[in-house]
Structure formats: C-alpha cells, structure tokens
Design an enzyme around this catalytic site. Structure first.
Site, PDB file in Angstrom:
ATOM      1  N   GLU A 278       0.841  -1.215   0.000  1.00 50.25           N
ATOM      2  CA  GLU A 278       0.000   0.000   0.000  1.00 50.25           C
ATOM      3  C   GLU A 278       0.868   1.253   0.000  1.00 50.25           C
ATOM      4  O   GLU A 278       0.538   2.239  -0.659  1.00 50.25           O
ATOM      5  CB  GLU A 278      -0.940   0.027   1.211  1.00 50.25           C
ATOM      6  CG  GLU A 278      -1.984  -1.086   1.225  1.00 50.25           C
ATOM      7  CD  GLU A 278      -2.809  -1.136  -0.048  1.00 50.25           C
ATOM      8  OE1 GLU A 278      -3.306  -0.095  -0.494  1.00 50.25           O
ATOM      9  OE2 GLU A 278      -2.953  -2.244  -0.611  1.00 50.25           O
ATOM     10  N   TRP A 281       1.677   2.004  -3.383  1.00 50.34           N
ATOM     11  CA  TRP A 281       0.604   2.669  -4.144  1.00 50.34           C
ATOM     12  C   TRP A 281       0.717   4.181  -3.965  1.00 50.34           C
ATOM     13  O   TRP A 281       0.477   4.962  -4.879  1.00 50.34           O
ATOM     14  CB  TRP A 281      -0.789   2.198  -3.686  1.00 50.34           C
ATOM     15  CG  TRP A 281      -1.280   0.994  -4.425  1.00 50.34           C
ATOM     16  CD1 TRP A 281      -1.367  -0.280  -3.952  1.00 50.34           C
ATOM     17  CD2 TRP A 281      -1.762   0.956  -5.780  1.00 50.34           C
ATOM     18  NE1 TRP A 281      -1.866  -1.112  -4.934  1.00 50.34           N
ATOM     19  CE2 TRP A 281      -2.122  -0.382  -6.059  1.00 50.34           C
ATOM     20  CE3 TRP A 281      -1.923   1.911  -6.789  1.00 50.34           C
ATOM     21  CZ2 TRP A 281      -2.623  -0.781  -7.301  1.00 50.34           C
ATOM     22  CZ3 TRP A 281      -2.432   1.519  -8.027  1.00 50.34           C
ATOM     23  CH2 TRP A 281      -2.774   0.183  -8.271  1.00 50.34           C
ATOM     24  N   TRP A 309     -20.765  12.043 -19.596  1.00 48.16           N
ATOM     25  CA  TRP A 309     -21.082  12.253 -18.177  1.00 48.16           C
ATOM     26  C   TRP A 309     -22.350  13.082 -18.052  1.00 48.16           C
ATOM     27  O   TRP A 309     -22.603  13.981 -18.849  1.00 48.16           O
ATOM     28  CB  TRP A 309     -19.937  12.992 -17.473  1.00 48.16           C
ATOM     29  CG  TRP A 309     -18.609  12.302 -17.508  1.00 48.16           C
ATOM     30  CD1 TRP A 309     -17.477  12.760 -18.110  1.00 48.16           C
ATOM     31  CD2 TRP A 309     -18.257  11.049 -16.908  1.00 48.16           C
ATOM     32  NE1 TRP A 309     -16.444  11.869 -17.928  1.00 48.16           N
ATOM     33  CE2 TRP A 309     -16.890  10.803 -17.193  1.00 48.16           C
ATOM     34  CE3 TRP A 309     -18.951  10.082 -16.161  1.00 48.16           C
ATOM     35  CZ2 TRP A 309     -16.206   9.671 -16.773  1.00 48.16           C
ATOM     36  CZ3 TRP A 309     -18.269   8.957 -15.740  1.00 48.16           C
ATOM     37  CH2 TRP A 309     -16.925   8.756 -16.040  1.00 48.16           C
ATOM     38  N   ASN A 344     -10.627   2.564   2.777  1.00 47.21           N
ATOM     39  CA  ASN A 344     -10.279   2.430   1.358  1.00 47.21           C
ATOM     40  C   ASN A 344     -11.299   1.611   0.561  1.00 47.21           C
ATOM     41  O   ASN A 344     -11.679   1.994  -0.545  1.00 47.21           O
ATOM     42  CB  ASN A 344      -8.889   1.809   1.227  1.00 47.21           C
ATOM     43  CG  ASN A 344      -8.494   1.625  -0.224  1.00 47.21           C
ATOM     44  OD1 ASN A 344      -8.442   2.584  -0.980  1.00 47.21           O
ATOM     45  ND2 ASN A 344      -8.261   0.381  -0.621  1.00 47.21           N
ATOM     46  N   TRP A 362     -15.857  11.768 -12.776  1.00 49.40           N
ATOM     47  CA  TRP A 362     -14.967  11.464 -11.653  1.00 49.40           C
ATOM     48  C   TRP A 362     -14.387  12.732 -11.046  1.00 49.40           C
ATOM     49  O   TRP A 362     -14.101  12.798  -9.855  1.00 49.40           O
ATOM     50  CB  TRP A 362     -13.860  10.485 -12.058  1.00 49.40           C
ATOM     51  CG  TRP A 362     -12.974  10.927 -13.191  1.00 49.40           C
ATOM     52  CD1 TRP A 362     -13.141  10.654 -14.509  1.00 49.40           C
ATOM     53  CD2 TRP A 362     -11.762  11.724 -13.108  1.00 49.40           C
ATOM     54  NE1 TRP A 362     -12.127  11.231 -15.251  1.00 49.40           N
ATOM     55  CE2 TRP A 362     -11.269  11.884 -14.422  1.00 49.40           C
ATOM     56  CE3 TRP A 362     -11.052  12.295 -12.060  1.00 49.40           C
ATOM     57  CZ2 TRP A 362     -10.102  12.598 -14.712  1.00 49.40           C
ATOM     58  CZ3 TRP A 362      -9.886  13.014 -12.347  1.00 49.40           C
ATOM     59  CH2 TRP A 362      -9.435  13.156 -13.654  1.00 49.40           C
ATOM     60  N   TRP A 385      -9.112   8.191  -8.224  1.00 46.75           N
ATOM     61  CA  TRP A 385     -10.375   8.440  -8.960  1.00 46.75           C
ATOM     62  C   TRP A 385     -10.256   7.942 -10.388  1.00 46.75           C
ATOM     63  O   TRP A 385     -11.188   7.351 -10.932  1.00 46.75           O
ATOM     64  CB  TRP A 385     -10.750   9.920  -8.908  1.00 46.75           C
ATOM     65  CG  TRP A 385     -11.535  10.217  -7.658  1.00 46.75           C
ATOM     66  CD1 TRP A 385     -11.058  10.714  -6.487  1.00 46.75           C
ATOM     67  CD2 TRP A 385     -12.930   9.951  -7.435  1.00 46.75           C
ATOM     68  NE1 TRP A 385     -12.066  10.793  -5.556  1.00 46.75           N
ATOM     69  CE2 TRP A 385     -13.223  10.338  -6.113  1.00 46.75           C
ATOM     70  CE3 TRP A 385     -13.956   9.436  -8.221  1.00 46.75           C
ATOM     71  CZ2 TRP A 385     -14.504  10.216  -5.561  1.00 46.75           C
ATOM     72  CZ3 TRP A 385     -15.231   9.313  -7.675  1.00 46.75           C
ATOM     73  CH2 TRP A 385     -15.502   9.693  -6.361  1.00 46.75           C
TER      74      TRP A 385
HETATM   75  C1  FAD Z   1     -11.506   7.380  -4.798  1.00 44.49           C
HETATM   76  C2  FAD Z   1     -10.323   7.317  -3.882  1.00 44.49           C
HETATM   77  C3  FAD Z   1      -9.696   8.488  -3.466  1.00 44.49           C
HETATM   78  C4  FAD Z   1      -8.566   8.440  -2.628  1.00 44.49           C
HETATM   79  N1  FAD Z   1      -7.978   9.617  -2.224  1.00 44.49           N
HETATM   80  C5  FAD Z   1      -6.876   9.579  -1.435  1.00 44.49           C
HETATM   81  C6  FAD Z   1      -6.247  10.778  -1.005  1.00 44.49           C
HETATM   82  O1  FAD Z   1      -6.645  11.895  -1.356  1.00 44.49           O
HETATM   83  N2  FAD Z   1      -5.158  10.677  -0.175  1.00 44.49           N
HETATM   84  C7  FAD Z   1      -4.661   9.459   0.216  1.00 44.49           C
HETATM   85  O2  FAD Z   1      -3.680   9.427   0.975  1.00 44.49           O
HETATM   86  N3  FAD Z   1      -5.225   8.319  -0.197  1.00 44.49           N
HETATM   87  C8  FAD Z   1      -6.317   8.325  -1.009  1.00 44.49           C
HETATM   88  N4  FAD Z   1      -6.898   7.150  -1.402  1.00 44.49           N
HETATM   89  C9  FAD Z   1      -6.198   5.878  -1.124  1.00 44.49           C
HETATM   90  C10 FAD Z   1      -6.611   5.128   0.159  1.00 44.49           C
HETATM   91  O3  FAD Z   1      -7.989   4.987   0.213  1.00 44.49           O
HETATM   92  C11 FAD Z   1      -6.106   5.796   1.434  1.00 44.49           C
HETATM   93  O4  FAD Z   1      -4.730   6.088   1.337  1.00 44.49           O
HETATM   94  C12 FAD Z   1      -6.309   4.869   2.636  1.00 44.49           C
HETATM   95  O5  FAD Z   1      -7.659   4.521   2.773  1.00 44.49           O
HETATM   96  C13 FAD Z   1      -5.820   5.555   3.887  1.00 44.49           C
HETATM   97  O6  FAD Z   1      -6.107   4.789   5.019  1.00 44.49           O
HETATM   98  P1  FAD Z   1      -4.951   4.145   5.896  1.00 44.49           P
HETATM   99  O7  FAD Z   1      -3.943   5.182   6.232  1.00 44.49           O
HETATM  100  O8  FAD Z   1      -5.600   3.457   7.046  1.00 44.49           O
HETATM  101  O9  FAD Z   1      -4.339   3.109   4.875  1.00 44.49           O
HETATM  102  P2  FAD Z   1      -3.420   1.808   5.094  1.00 44.49           P
HETATM  103  O10 FAD Z   1      -4.146   0.650   4.512  1.00 44.49           O
HETATM  104  O11 FAD Z   1      -2.973   1.701   6.503  1.00 44.49           O
HETATM  105  O12 FAD Z   1      -2.189   2.077   4.120  1.00 44.49           O
HETATM  106  C14 FAD Z   1      -0.977   2.726   4.553  1.00 44.49           C
HETATM  107  C15 FAD Z   1      -0.709   3.952   3.709  1.00 44.49           C
HETATM  108  O13 FAD Z   1      -0.499   3.596   2.348  1.00 44.49           O
HETATM  109  C16 FAD Z   1      -0.998   4.636   1.500  1.00 44.49           C
HETATM  110  N5  FAD Z   1      -2.052   4.074   0.646  1.00 44.49           N
HETATM  111  C17 FAD Z   1      -2.878   3.047   0.929  1.00 44.49           C
HETATM  112  N6  FAD Z   1      -3.679   2.767  -0.124  1.00 44.49           N
HETATM  113  C18 FAD Z   1      -3.352   3.654  -1.078  1.00 44.49           C
HETATM  114  C19 FAD Z   1      -3.828   3.883  -2.415  1.00 44.49           C
HETATM  115  N7  FAD Z   1      -4.784   3.122  -2.970  1.00 44.49           N
HETATM  116  N8  FAD Z   1      -3.288   4.892  -3.124  1.00 44.49           N
HETATM  117  C20 FAD Z   1      -2.303   5.660  -2.608  1.00 44.49           C
HETATM  118  N9  FAD Z   1      -1.815   5.497  -1.349  1.00 44.49           N
HETATM  119  C21 FAD Z   1      -2.331   4.503  -0.600  1.00 44.49           C
HETATM  120  C22 FAD Z   1      -1.551   5.729   2.399  1.00 44.49           C
HETATM  121  O14 FAD Z   1      -0.548   6.711   2.579  1.00 44.49           O
HETATM  122  C23 FAD Z   1      -1.821   4.967   3.691  1.00 44.49           C
HETATM  123  O15 FAD Z   1      -1.801   5.794   4.830  1.00 44.49           O
HETATM  124  C24 FAD Z   1      -8.050   7.182  -2.229  1.00 44.49           C
HETATM  125  C25 FAD Z   1      -8.689   6.015  -2.655  1.00 44.49           C
HETATM  126  C26 FAD Z   1      -9.807   6.075  -3.461  1.00 44.49           C
HETATM  127  C27 FAD Z   1     -10.460   4.800  -3.908  1.00 44.49           C
END
Ligand code: FAD
Length: 481
Positions: A278, A281, A309, A344, A362, A385
């Site tokens: 993650e 990502w 759209w 997420n 989107w 997105w």
């Molecule tokens: C439509 C949509 C919009 C999103 N917008 C954002 C946003 O503006 N900012 C953001 O930080 N994340 C975004 N995410 C990604 C993700 O949902 C969040 O990072 C995650 O839910 C944060 O929760 P956590 O810290 O508990 O994640 P954990 O599961 O604990 O993951 C650890 C860290 O990994 C990173 N991470 C995890 N998943 C992703 C991912 N898919 N993409 C990029 N980084 C990721 C984050 O920094 C996160 O804190 C988005 C996802 C979707 C589907």
C-alpha cells in the site's frame, strides 16, 4: 562577531523534524536556520487546501512550531505567493541557501522552477530533497528506460531497488536565527473551521503533528498490523493504520513507516507485505502525477474525454450527503463527513457508484474528496479516482462495475459499519442491512424504518444504472492498441 548567512528550511508537506532530509542538509551546512511555512492559496487554483486540509494544517503547524521552539528555532509563517514569499525571506535574512522538499504538484513545480533563477541572481541556491517519497520519481524506469504505467512492475522494481539508509531521529537542538523576522500569527489564517460542530468528531479522533503520527504508527503496529493482510478490507473494524493524513502532511517519513513495518512483519517484510504494498501505491500515485501533470484534471486514457457524463445536481448532492438510499455508500459518505477519512474499500465502492451507476464525472467526486478528506492528496486522490473511473494508467476496467449490495455483504457481513454511520437502519436484521428495500414490511416496521421517510429509497435502480454505464462505455471510441 558577524553571524553566518542562514539557511532557510522551507516546509511544505514534510512537517516534521524526524528523518527530514531538507533539515538535515541545512544543518550539515553549519548555518543558523530559518524554518518557514508559506500558505499559498492563490497559485494552486482549484487545488488550494480544502476545508478538511485547512483544519489539519492548523493543528500540524501548531505542533511543528512547538517542536521547533523546543529546540531553539522559530517557525516563520508567511502568507502569499509561494515564490515571492521565499524570495522576500531570502532577501530579508541574507540567506545563502534554501533547503526544501521536492514537489510533485504541477503548480508547485512551476513555482520552484520560476524561483530558482530569481534566487540565483542574488547568489542563493535552492536545494531540493526527497522529503516526501521513498523513491525519486526519476529513479524507477522500465527496462526500456521509460516511465512505468502499470503498478505491479513498478512495485516490483521499487522493492528490488530497496530503501536507502536508516531513518534518523529529530535533532535535540537547532541553531536558530537570531535576527528579527516578521511572522504571521497562525490564528489569523482562519484555517480552523468556521463551523466548529463539523470538526468535533475529527478533533476527538485525530492528533495532527509528528507526535500524533508516531503514536498512531505504534498503536497500529501492535493492534491491527498482525491481522492487516486478512482484515484490511473490513471497514467495520479498525483494520488499517489511518496514517494517511500524517503521511500526506509528512509528519512522519515514509521511510520510518516502511522500516518499522518491515521490522514488525514476518520475514522482515519479504516477500512484499501487503501493508508495504500500500505504501508503494502512494509512491506510484506521486510517480504518475510527476510524469502526467494533467492527472488531476484530464483522463489518462484520452478516449474517456468523450464519456457522456451527466449533470445531475440532485444526485450529486445526495451522494455528498450520504442520502443515496444505498446503505454502504451512504455509510462511507457520512464517515467522510464526520471523520474526514473513509476506509479504502468504501472509497472504492462510493466512487464507483458515483462514476458508474450515477454516471457523474470522476472530477466531481475528486473535488468533493479534495474538500472533505484530511488526507486529500493531489496525487493519490487523482490517481485513485482515475483508477475507479477506468480512465487511469493502470485502472480497473470500466466494465467491471462494483455491485454495492454484494460488496456490502462481503466486506460488512453483519452490517457493523452501516449500523455505525447510518443509525436509522441499525435495527434491521443482517440480511436486509445492505438492501432495506428488499425487507418485508413487517421487518421494516419492527426496525422503525419507513423507506422514503426515515431513510431514502435508492436514488437509482442499480440494474438500470449499470446498463446505462455499460452502454456509455461501449459507445466510447476504441483506444488505439
Ligand atoms: C476514490 C479514492 C480516493 C482516494 N484519495 C486519497 C487521497 O486523497 N489521499 C490518500 O492518501 N489516499 C487516497 N486514497 C487511497 C486510500 O484509500 C487511502 O490512502 C487509505 O484509505 C488511507 O487509510 P490508511 O492510512 O488506514 O491506509 P493503510 O491501509 O494503513 O495504508 C498505509 C498507507 O499507504 C498509503 N495508501 C494506501 N492505499 C493507497 C492507495 N490506494 N493509493 C495511494 N496510497 C495509498 C496511504 O498513505 C496509507 O496511509 C483514495 C482512494 C480512493 C479509492
């Protein structure tokens, strides 16, 4: 005795002293330091910090200011156009160099590029450091020397390249600058929300700043990390780290998080642990924004520009308010409003519902998330997105449409998440919690639910919405292979 010309340490989304390469480089230069944060709400245009970001920033700058003061340096706060303010500060202080984090945001890259020659004319050098990412965007290349557009090979290359060096702790003392410098008073920036009730739950849940970030990481590693791989998709449990706002604002370095998680993981994180995946990502999103500066506005797959759209203000407002009549979507959107954060899995479900079932652009969802997420991140938000919409580089195929009822039943089987955020459905039996319109009248009455009154009927028939989305997709011009 004359004082040595100071070094400016410019903070942006790296609001920490621990494992902060820009700070380290300034200290290595042996000069007094002038730490500065500039609030620029002009240059970013539509991407100026949204309401939730401003709330977080207020807390984070308060914490950073205190951490600096405790070590002998004062945080200078300036508001204005980024380049102009940094130039002015360099002139006021007679600084010889500026150290800051590398920007991936297009507006900020442009601001720094324009600033460099102006500084150089005054003999000031601007040094950029990798304060926000594990991997410099130019570092990872395909075998042909090009940029990756697919996550898996990117992640493989990143993992093989490895993380350099060990995270190091915040210095105990700092050589502050003794000259008099004007600084704004944080409270006058109006970052704290005008409606304090909106942020009440956020204040209870979050502690912006480096100490809050470190505490969150420690708690995650003991509580949720051992089951992360299995439980991370369950939104009703505290199953993920909730580190995203801390990582976005750079209150903890990604290297510190990576190394702590690797140490806690079986096999030292090898093979690639799902949590480290993650974090990659996050890296990939920044990498995409770096290589595709239009990512926040334009579909990476050009054919998606022809997507028909819809404009539907009522549907958009129902989605924003969590009143679509689809329980898992509504729960997510209400969690977002109350917590400034959404799980997420539910982000994916709610986003998919907007762009597919409702056929709304989107960019409309991206803008709402930008305003309401505490972790609103230009790269991650835009890349995610586009991923959901199917228009991204490495996206879910457009025709794969999440069924929010099945998703709800799979990931929230007892409805714990829905019950928490949609309390008007809390008394429904598990079997109807994700589709209350399927419940017999007796069950609804027993649960105190009156559809259309206490909870909305679905604003769209899921089958029709799905068919409409598929038809719109099928009509798109085919992509040149
Ligand atoms: C439509 C949509 C919009 C999103 N917008 C954002 C946003 O503006 N900012 C953001 O930080 N994340 C975004 N995410 C990604 C993700 O949902 C969040 O990072 C995650 O839910 C944060 O929760 P956590 O810290 O508990 O994640 P954990 O599961 O604990 O993951 C650890 C860290 O990994 C990173 N991470 C995890 N998943 C992703 C991912 N898919 N993409 C990029 N980084 C990721 C984050 O920094 C996160 O804190 C988005 C996802 C979707 C589907």
């Amino acid at each position: 005795m004359t004082m040595r010309a100071p070094a400016i340490v410019w903070f942006f989304q790296d609001l920490r002293l621990d494992d902060q390469p820009a700070l380290a480089a300034a200290l290595a230069a042996g000069r007094p330091i002038v730490p500065v944060f500039v609030l620029d709400t002009t240059s970013p245009g539509a991407w100026a910090p949204g309401g939730a970001s401003r709330f977080w920033l207020h807390g984070s700058l308060t914490a950073l200011g205190a951490d600096l003061a405790a070590r002998g340096a004062r945080l200078v706060l300036r508001r204005g156009v980024m380049g102009e303010e940094l130039l002015r500060l360099a002139e006021e202080t007679g600084a010889a160099e500026i150290h800051g984090g590398r920007a991936v945001e297009p507006w900020l890259r442009a601001a720094i590029a324009a600033l460099r020659p102006a500084l150089a004319r005054r003999g000031v050098v601007f040094h950029e450091h990798e304060t926000r990412l594990l991997f410099a965007p130019e570092r990872l290349k395909t075998q042909n020397g090009g940029a990756f557009s697919v996550f898996t090979p990117f992640a493989r290359a990143a993992f093989a390249a490895g993380i350099e060096g060990e995270a190091w702790p915040a210095p105990a003392t700092l050589p502050g600058f003794s000259g008099a410098l004007a600084s704004d008073v944080l409270a006058t920036w109006g970052l704290a929300p005008a409606r304090p009730d909106w942020a009440a739950e956020m204040r209870r849940l979050w502690t912006p700043g480096a100490a809050g970030a470190a505490a969150r990481l420690a708690r995650f590693l003991t509580d949720a990390f051992p089951a992360y791989d299995r439980a991370r998709d369950i939104p009703g449990h505290a199953s993920t780290s909730m580190l995203s706002p801390h990582l976005h604002w750079g209150e903890i370095s990604p290297r510190r998080v990576w190394q702590a998680a690797s140490r806690a993981a079986p096999g030292g994180g090898k093979p690639l642990h799902s949590f480290l995946n993650e974090l990659l990502w996050r890296e990939f999103s920044a990498y995409l924004l770096w290589h595709h500066p239009h990512l926040p506005e334009q579909p990476l797959r050009a054919e998606f520009a022809a997507m028909p759209w819809r404009e539907d203000g009522a549907a958009r407002a129902a989605w924003q308010r969590g009143e679509t009549g689809i329980p898992i979507v509504d729960a997510g959107m209400r969690q977002l409003w109350r917590w400034g954060w959404m799980h997420n899995r539910v982000r994916m479900i709610a986003a998919s519902f907007l762009v597919k079932h409702l056929l709304l652009p989107w960019q409309a969802g991206e803008a709402w998330f930008w305003d309401t997420l505490l972790d609103a991140d230009l790269a991650a938000n835009a890349a995610s997105w586009q991923w959901v919409a199917g228009s991204g580089a490495d996206a879910a195929p457009y025709f794969r449409i999440f069924n929010p009822i099945l998703q709800g039943r799979k990931f929230d089987p007892e409805g714990a998440y829905v019950r928490r955020f949609v309390p008007e459905l809390a008394a429904l039996p598990d079997e109807f919690i994700h589709a209350p319109w399927e419940a017999p009248g007796l069950a609804l009455r027993a649960a105190g639910v009156e559809l259309g009154k206490t909870y909305p009927r679905p604003i769209i028939d899921l089958g029709l919405g799905r068919a409409r989305a598929l038809a719109a997709f099928a009509a798109l011009p085919r992509r040149a292979a």
